[in-house]
Design a protein around this motif. Structure first.
Motif, mmCIF file in Angstrom:
data_model
loop_
_atom_site.group_PDB
_atom_site.id
_atom_site.type_symbol
_atom_site.label_atom_id
_atom_site.label_comp_id
_atom_site.label_asym_id
_atom_site.label_seq_id
_atom_site.Cartn_x
_atom_site.Cartn_y
_atom_site.Cartn_z
ATOM 1 N N ASP A 54 -1.922 -6.477 -0.595
ATOM 2 C CA ASP A 54 -1.749 -6.128 -2.015
ATOM 3 C C ASP A 54 -0.610 -5.121 -2.176
ATOM 4 O O ASP A 54 0.214 -5.239 -3.077
ATOM 5 C CB ASP A 54 -3.046 -5.532 -2.592
ATOM 6 N N LYS A 66 -10.405 -5.758 8.156
ATOM 7 C CA LYS A 66 -10.351 -6.640 6.987
ATOM 8 C C LYS A 66 -9.927 -5.836 5.746
ATOM 9 O O LYS A 66 -9.072 -6.264 4.968
ATOM 10 C CB LYS A 66 -11.740 -7.275 6.784
ATOM 11 N N GLN A 122 -6.361 -6.354 3.593
ATOM 12 C CA GLN A 122 -6.350 -6.672 2.159
ATOM 13 C C GLN A 122 -5.490 -5.674 1.394
ATOM 14 O O GLN A 122 -4.638 -6.050 0.580
ATOM 15 C CB GLN A 122 -7.796 -6.657 1.626
#
Ligand SMILES: NC(=O)C1=CN([C@@H]2O[C@H](COP(=O)(O)OP(=O)(O)OC[C@H]3O[C@@H](n4cnc5c(N)ncnc54)[C@H](O)[C@@H]3O)[C@@H](O)[C@H]2O)C=CC1
Ligand SMILES: CC(=O)C(=O)O
Length: 321
Positions: A313, A305, A309
């Motif tokens: 980004d 996870k 992320q």
């Protein structure tokens, strides 16, 4: 230099501390007859090639030279160690924007050369840069892999060999898994020495669960310790890269810890993350799904996870800039 059959060629991109140490490790090994070094700093690649070729009369006959991306055309393996390293206090994930930018300037010219081999990525954050190499290159997933938790796994073996008085770390079968970074974890539930569970041997030695947790934490933080003391880490990772290179160039089908694309393994999709896999001339022949316990599976999911992320980004920032 034209390539004949059984003549293997490696191109290294990034001739810094990690890259040059890897080049030295490869110069000492009987694999790859041709070794090309590429970097934006030409004086360094030329100097290193001249210095390294002086090792070949005493090790292994090999052509080592400073080259260009066009040299990737007939290479079997391209190893990417170009990228900023961590400064004291920085995490690997802090490098993402800087190193994605550098990576994006590397993968295209490699692919444009006609390269049709295997990409091996070591620059950090390695799981994210490996994913980006796969995306930027358009290569099949199996032909793009990262060094993943190979260095961390070596560190775990060293720590366990000391704690359990098994002097040869090669006798320890244990993996660090997940991100090569702060969310990594030791898969203790499946770790063995001579088929005896590490947890059993640890108990016999009087080591508690807390002692093992402390050992795992020290392994996780070992890069920070080394960087604080000497500014960089390179011997461990260079040796891991040479081992992975040998498995690829010799088509070994060896089981090694790597950063591999997840296609349902551990319940994960669309992420590169550290796991043992079978490595051969095609890159990753098969991801081995370690039977983790519930707690370890949760750590793997949490690690994935975090990676997803930062990856999202990072790729968005790259598009904006
Ligand atoms: N995966 C792992 O286990 C490990 C990964 N690393 C990572 O490896 C990377 C390299 O670390 P070091 O060698 O210590 O750094 P370094 O600063 O000594 O070397 C980086 C090299 O990349 C080159 N470079 C920068 N931009 C480039 C570009 N656009 N094209 C070609 N070359 C370029 C630089 O000129 C330099 O020679 C870092 O990201 C570091 O975090 C370091 C240790 C372990
Ligand atoms: C720097 C780094 O990634 C390591 O030594 O683990």
């Amino acid at each position: 230099m034209s390539k004949t059959q059984n003549h293997q060629k490696v191109v290294l991109v990034g001739d810094g501390a990690v890259g040059s140490t890897y080049a030295y490790a490869m110069a000492l090994q009987g694999v790859a007859e041709e070794f090309v070094i590429v970097d934006i700093v030409k004086d360094r690649t030329q100097g290193d090639a001249l210095d390294l070729e002086d090792a070949t009369p005493l090790s292994f006959p090999k052509k080592i030279y400073s080259g260009e991306y066009s040299d990737c055309k007939d290479a079997d393996l391209v190893v990417i160690t170009a990228g900023a390293p961590q400064k004291p206090g920085e995490t690997r994930l802090d490098l993402v924007n800087k190193n994605l930018r550098i990576l994006s300037s590397i993968v295209k010219p490699v692919v444009d050369s006609g390269f049709d081999g295997v990409f091996l990525v070591a620059a950090n954050p390695v799981d994210i840069l490996t994913y980006a190499t796969w995306k930027f290159s358009g290569f099949p997933k199996n032909r793009v892999l990262g060094s993943g938790t190979s260095l961390d796994t070596s560190r775990l073996k060293v720590a366990l060999s000391k704690a359990l008085d098994v002097n040869d770390p090669r006798s320890i079968h244990a993996y660090i898994m997940g991100e090569h970074g702060d969310s990594e974890f030791a898969a203790f539930s499946t770790a063995t020495v001579g088929n005896v569970p590490v947890t059993v041997l640890a108990k016999e030695k009087g080591l508690t669960k807390e002692d093992l947790a402390k050992l795992e934490d020290d392994v996780r933080n070992k890069a920070y310790e080394i960087i604080n003391k000497k500014g960089a880490t390179f011997y461990g990772v260079a040796t891991a890269l040479a081992r992975l290179s040998k498995a690829i160039l010799r088509d070994e089908n060896a089981v090694l810890p790597v950063s591999a694309f997840m296609d349902g393994q551990y319940g994960l999709q669309d992420v590169y993350i550290g796991t043992p896999a079978i490595v051969n001339g095609n890159g990753i022949a098969k991801v081995l799904e370690v039977p983790l316990n519930t707690e370890e599976n949760q750590k793997m999911a949490a690690s994935a996870k975090t990676l997803k992320q930062v990856l999202t980004d990072g790729l968005n920032n790259l598009k904006k800039n």
